[in-house]
Each structure stands twice: as C-alpha cells, then as structure tokens.
Design a protein around this motif. Structure first.
Motif, PDB file in Angstrom:
ATOM      1  N   THR A   1       0.812  -1.215   0.000  1.00  0.00           N
ATOM      2  CA  THR A   1       0.000   0.000   0.000  1.00  0.00           C
ATOM      3  C   THR A   1       0.850   1.271   0.000  1.00  0.00           C
ATOM      4  O   THR A   1       0.338   2.378  -0.107  1.00  0.00           O
ATOM      5  N   ALA A   2       2.171   1.082   0.158  1.00  0.00           N
ATOM      6  CA  ALA A   2       3.104   2.215   0.140  1.00  0.00           C
ATOM      7  C   ALA A   2       4.469   1.658  -0.232  1.00  0.00           C
ATOM      8  O   ALA A   2       4.617   0.447  -0.386  1.00  0.00           O
ATOM      9  N   PHE A   3       5.469   2.523  -0.387  1.00  0.00           N
ATOM     10  CA  PHE A   3       6.831   2.035  -0.552  1.00  0.00           C
ATOM     11  C   PHE A   3       7.470   1.944   0.827  1.00  0.00           C
ATOM     12  O   PHE A   3       7.274   2.814   1.672  1.00  0.00           O
ATOM     13  N   GLY A   4       8.205   0.880   1.062  1.00  0.00           N
ATOM     14  CA  GLY A   4       8.824   0.706   2.374  1.00  0.00           C
ATOM     15  C   GLY A   4       9.189  -0.737   2.625  1.00  0.00           C
ATOM     16  O   GLY A   4       9.476  -1.498   1.693  1.00  0.00           O
ATOM     17  N   GLY A   5       9.134  -1.123   3.906  1.00  0.00           N
ATOM     18  CA  GLY A   5       9.466  -2.491   4.292  1.00  0.00           C
ATOM     19  C   GLY A   5       8.218  -3.358   4.298  1.00  0.00           C
ATOM     20  O   GLY A   5       7.123  -2.907   3.907  1.00  0.00           O
ATOM     21  N   PRO A   6       8.344  -4.608   4.756  1.00  0.00           N
ATOM     22  CA  PRO A   6       7.212  -5.537   4.719  1.00  0.00           C
ATOM     23  C   PRO A   6       5.979  -5.057   5.484  1.00  0.00           C
ATOM     24  O   PRO A   6       4.880  -5.556   5.249  1.00  0.00           O
ATOM     25  N   GLU A   7       6.123  -4.047   6.350  1.00  0.00           N
ATOM     26  CA  GLU A   7       4.968  -3.530   7.088  1.00  0.00           C
ATOM     27  C   GLU A   7       3.937  -2.871   6.165  1.00  0.00           C
ATOM     28  O   GLU A   7       2.784  -2.664   6.575  1.00  0.00           O
ATOM     29  N   VAL A   8       4.309  -2.586   4.921  1.00  0.00           N
ATOM     30  CA  VAL A   8       3.341  -1.940   4.005  1.00  0.00           C
ATOM     31  C   VAL A   8       2.473  -2.979   3.278  1.00  0.00           C
ATOM     32  O   VAL A   8       1.593  -2.612   2.488  1.00  0.00           O
ATOM     33  N   VAL A   9       2.702  -4.267   3.562  1.00  0.00           N
ATOM     34  CA  VAL A   9       1.945  -5.312   2.862  1.00  0.00           C
ATOM     35  C   VAL A   9       0.621  -5.568   3.576  1.00  0.00           C
ATOM     36  O   VAL A   9       0.589  -5.747   4.794  1.00  0.00           O
ATOM     37  N   GLU A  10      -0.469  -5.530   2.809  1.00  0.00           N
ATOM     38  CA  GLU A  10      -1.818  -5.731   3.380  1.00  0.00           C
ATOM     39  C   GLU A  10      -2.625  -6.660   2.499  1.00  0.00           C
ATOM     40  O   GLU A  10      -2.419  -6.709   1.284  1.00  0.00           O
TER      41      GLU A  10
END
Ligand SMILES: NC(=O)c1ccc[n+]([C@@H]2O[C@H](COP(=O)([O-])OP(=O)(O)OC[C@H]3O[C@@H](n4cnc5c(N)ncnc54)[C@H](OP(=O)(O)O)[C@@H]3O)[C@@H](O)[C@H]2O)c1
Length: 306
Positions: A3-12
């Motif tokens: 949902t954004a660029f970044g680390g795995p925390e942006v995966v939904e």
C-alpha cells in the motif's frame, strides 16, 4: 498488496472484485504462490517510488486450477480449459484467485506438487537465460556464484546437464546441498579467488553471478578471459562499467529467451531441474515471508498458500 513504498509492514490483504475473465483471459484459483526477492524489492523503493504504482499487487508466479476462461484463451501449450492444473506467470499472484492472460498460463507438470509448481518457472527461466547466453557446453568449467540459491541451484543443474564441470559458491552450511547438485562447492568470502583457482587448476571458462557482490564480480573478472562469458543477474552497475552482460530488468532479448524456454523447462521439471521448498506460509503472512527471505539464507523457496 503493497500500500506504500517501504518495508514488509506496508503489505496488506485487500478484497478486490475480479469479475469474469475477458477475451484471452483466464480465471485461476490459486493453490500456491512463489515468493521471489523481486517481490519485496519492487515496493522497497529500490526501483523508484512512483506512487501511480500503488497499491501494488504482489507476486509473479502461482500454481492453481482454472475456474473460467474468456474467448480465445490460447496458452503457449494450446487452449486453456476449465479444470486445467496450471502455472501462472502474472503480476498479482499473491491471491486466492487471479485473472491472467492465457499467454502466461502453462500446464503444471505432474512431476511437481502445487508448491513446487508455483516456485519453479521464474527462477528456472532465469537460470536458463544465463546458461544459454554464456554458451555453456560440454567440457566448460563454469563458476556459479550463489549456487545454493534458487536461480543458482537451477543454473548448476542446467550446466551439469550440458556436460560442464561446475564450481558453485555458497555459505558453509549450504555446501553439501551444492555438492548434491553435482558441483564442486566452495564457500564465498575472503580468499574466494584462491579457493576457486585450486578447484579449477585448468582455468574457468564461464562465470555466472546470481549474487551481485563486488567479490563475485571481481573473482569472475580475474578468472574468465572472455567477458562475453561472464553474466550477472544482479550486478547491473558493474556489468555496465566493466563491459560484461547482465540479463533481466526489462531486457527484451532476455525476456524472449526465457519465454522460448518455458515449455522445454516444463519437460525438465522434477528430473533434470528441481526446486526445493524451504518453507510454506499462509497467504496472510506474506509480510513475514518477505522479512525472513530478506534476512535468512533459506536453502530453497518460500511459498504462500491461500
Ligand atoms: N535479473 C533477473 O532477471 C533476476 C531474476 C531472478 C532473481 N534475480 C535476483 O538474483 C538474486 C538471487 O535470486 P534468488 O531467487 O536465487 O535468491 P536466493 O534464493 O535468496 O539465493 C541467494 C544466493 O546468494 C547467496 N549469497 C547470499 N549472500 C551472499 C554473499 N554475501 N556472497 C555470496 N553469495 C551470497 C546465497 O548463498 P547462501 O544462502 O548459501 O548464503 C544464495 O546462494 C536476487 O538479488 C534476485 O533479486 C534477478
């Protein structure tokens, strides 16, 4: 999805209405989705941060069963039909269901289970690409950097199949696995050049880099005289600077070579070229799989199961 660029925390997980497959399209119920390093690199920012690419469907390969087909659903192996067991090479493979072009739908070889079939073709086609481009043949001595990895282990198998002598690099805990593929195994790290020279007293004809470190490139340049026979899938900057080929990353010739190899690779699946599954995760743990793939050195592929 990312949902954004970044680390795995942006995966939904997101609900998407797929509708019916249109002309030339196929609806597949996914049984397994293969996890590749490119999946997290794409949303990491390493390939830019163009916000029009968000939210970004994740995954590029899956296995499953065809649920519905649109008109003219002809795949590379012929018409695709409801009930076919297939491999799908298409964006958005991390899903319960996917609609994909029939051209990206291939028959699942009976020799591979669902997890293996979802993890086979992208890396095998990459391995084929570098073995083919470097002209590996009978009697060549071939150095493969990252021989314990997904692409590297399949490149070892293809090179051995062509009658080459193979030297493969890996971490100490993966050396036995590299030997089991038919290669001489050497640990990477300080002193690599001397270890490879000892393993190949008559010289090295070809170097295939699936790692991209300066060490892998420097050792390849020191050992292989003909730079057209050094090929990398990861050290794009060094390849451009030093004048040796890289493949992938939007290279049209490379994409065509991989596409042409798909049916041959399906014939070789499970016998000449194998795939090892390191771990399976539920689909909703994609972020965890990415976190672990980025930090661990798994001997084999991570797979997501819906
Ligand atoms: N250009 C393309 O078309 C293309 C296609 C597919 C993949 N790729 C890229 O190619 C790379 C490999 O992909 P993969 O799927 O094969 O990954 P993988 O399965 O994770 O394998 C990585 C390999 O690199 C080795 N390695 C890790 N750190 C190393 C180091 N410091 N020095 C030497 N070797 C090291 C690993 O050895 P140990 O595990 O034994 O430590 C393993 O053999 C990734 O960067 C991926 O994004 C490019």
């Amino acid at each position: 999805m990312a949902t954004a660029f970044g680390g795995p925390e942006v995966v939904e997980i997101r609900e998407v209405d797929l509708g019916e497959p249109g002309d030339g399209m196929v609806l597949v119920e996914v049984r397994a989705a293969g996890v590749n390093p490119i999946d997290y690199k794409l949303y990491s920012g390493a390939f830019g941060t163009d916000s029009s690419r968000l939210p970004m469907p994740l995954g590029a390969e899956a296995s499953g069963v065809v649920l519905a087909v649109g008109a003219n659903a002809d795949g590379p192996a012929g018409p695709v039909s409801v009930g076919d067991e297939v491999i799908v090479l298409a964006d958005g493979a991390y899903a319960e269901r996917i609609i994909a072009p029939a051209g990206s739908v291939l028959p699942k070889p009976a020799s591979l289970d669902w997890a293996e079939a979802a993890s086979y073709l992208l890396t095998a086609a990459t391995a084929w690409d570098i073995v083919e481009l470097s002209g590996v043949g009978e009697g060549d001595c071939v150095l493969i950097h990252g021989a314990s990895g997904s692409v590297g282990s399949q490149a070892v198998q293809l090179a051995v199949h062509r009658g080459a002598q193979v030297i493969g690099t890996a971490s100490p805990r993966n050396l036995d696995a590299v030997r089991a593929l038919g290669a001489v195994a050497v640990p990477y790290g300080d002193g690599l050049l001397d270890r490879v020279r000892t393993a190949a007293p008559d010289g090295v004809d070809v170097a295939l880099d699936t790692v991209g470190t300066d060490e892998a490139v420097d050792v390849s340049l020191a050992l292989v005289e003909d730079r057209t026979r050094i090929v990398t899938i990861a050290a794009f900057g060094r390849a451009a600077d030093e004048g040796f080929p890289s493949v992938g990353g939007g290279n049209a010739e490379s994409a065509a070579r991989r596409e042409r190899a798909r049916l041959t690779l399906l014939d070789l699946a499970g016998s000449v070229v194998t795939v090892t599954i390191a771990a399976k995760y539920p689909l909703d743990e994609a972020a965890r799989a990415h976190r672990e793939l980025g930090t661990n050195h798994p001997r084999g592929k991570y797979v997501l199961e819906p």
